[in-house]
Design an enzyme around this catalytic site. Sequence first.
Site, PDB file in Angstrom:
ATOM      1  N   GLY A  49       0.832  -1.202   0.000  1.00  0.00           N
ATOM      2  CA  GLY A  49       0.000   0.000   0.000  1.00  0.00           C
ATOM      3  C   GLY A  49       0.857   1.239   0.000  1.00  0.00           C
ATOM      4  N   ASN A  50       0.242   2.396   0.156  1.00  0.00           N
ATOM      5  CA  ASN A  50       1.025   3.632   0.236  1.00  0.00           C
ATOM      6  C   ASN A  50       0.445   4.551   1.302  1.00  0.00           C
ATOM      7  OD1 ASN A  50      -1.029   5.389  -0.970  1.00  0.00           O
ATOM      8  ND2 ASN A  50      -0.638   4.189  -2.822  1.00  0.00           N
ATOM      9  N   ARG A  51       1.067   5.686   1.467  1.00  0.00           N
ATOM     10  CA  ARG A  51       0.748   6.552   2.601  1.00  0.00           C
ATOM     11  C   ARG A  51      -0.391   7.535   2.322  1.00  0.00           C
ATOM     12  NH1 ARG A  51       4.912   6.098   6.238  1.00  0.00           N
ATOM     13  NH2 ARG A  51       6.921   5.533   5.349  1.00  0.00           N
TER      14      ARG A  51
END
Length: 401
Positions: free
Chosen positions: A207-209
């Site tokens: 995932g990412n932030r």
Amino acid sequence: MRIVLGVSGGIAAYKSALLLRLLTEAGHDVRVVPTRASLEFVGLATWEALSGHPVSTEVFEDVPHVPHVSLGKSADLVVVAPATADLLSRAATGRADDLLTATLLTARCPVLVAPAMHTEMWEHPATVANVRTLRERGVHVLEPASGRLTGADTGPGRMPDPEVVAAAALALVEPAEPSPAQDLAGMPVVVSAGGPREPLDPVRYLGNRSSGRQGYALARAARARGARVTLVTANVALPVPEGVEALPVETTEQLRDAVRAAAKDADVVVMAAAVADFRPASSATSKIKKSGGDPLVLRLGQNPDILAELAAERLRPGQVVVGFAAETGDDGASVLEHGRAKALRKRADLLVVNAVGAGRGFGTADNDITILDRDAEVVATASGSKDVVADRVWDAVLAHL
Ligand code: C5P
């Protein structure tokens, strides 16, 4: 602002010392006008010390300054807290037998009263009629809170907390926020927000932030300007803005399906989601185990570029497609140069370029953006809160429509 704080004779008078503090600390000049009976509960010295002004209860004191007329006429706001059954009765019948009721008769500004009394007195038909009369004349009468009263009894009749009274009173005189122009009235728009999660196995994901804040701000701003908003939201822990239809998704594939389905009926699609460029080539059906000390090698496959597809296909004629480009500069090119290259590659109508990393962009409250058109020309820049930035993006969309 000049505020008159009337205090009548109930045990809740002590709470008004704090109310007075709240009003003065908010920068207002407050004159306290107690009734005679209230001084049994809180004395003149308290009011004089906390307000920084002389205080009296009677119309025959300080006569040369005609306080029974001047106080009310010069006030921007009158607050009576607590307001006893007797005070409500005298105010409703227009009596002027002390400085507070005379002030109420001469005031032409907003008046708020916070009743406090025993439940039987509050519910008595005489009090009910007095409250109705005052409300019909435009006086704002707060509902008393429920709870412990002076003795062992409980029920409705408590003066609301000073913070509540102060907020309600100041809200009467604060200028209302101008309602935004309805320049997107009825327009169907799609906004994607957040970051998809690509499963590695049943418990892990890539995932990412992305916090989804900018996407949610875009949805909120469009809704405030009258648009019909579908928000495709990937793993965002924020409340959905009121009046917005949210379609929650988890993965890029789900996000793509949801965006494309909604885009068929949309005039504008804004891809604010931080879509993953890659996803695991395969997702294990059971949890991946350690195998000795060996490194784990992941094979990643490329995700479809949803934005580029939308820009190339135009699921609805005349549709405006907007992308975001979160960039970090590097030795080879600046943030804007990377953005320009992306605008030319993706061919969205508008590309919103912003710098991320080192506390900027992702998850923060503020954003700095440059909006490019499909030929990579700068059409607008903006900086400020994500709400401010969202409005500038919609301005650019409108100009493009
Ligand atoms: O190439 P990059 O990920 O920086 O592009 C960002 C823009 O493209 C965003 O608007 C994002 O929503 C969109 N995008 C997409 N599909 C992808 C990757 C990005 O729609 N697979």
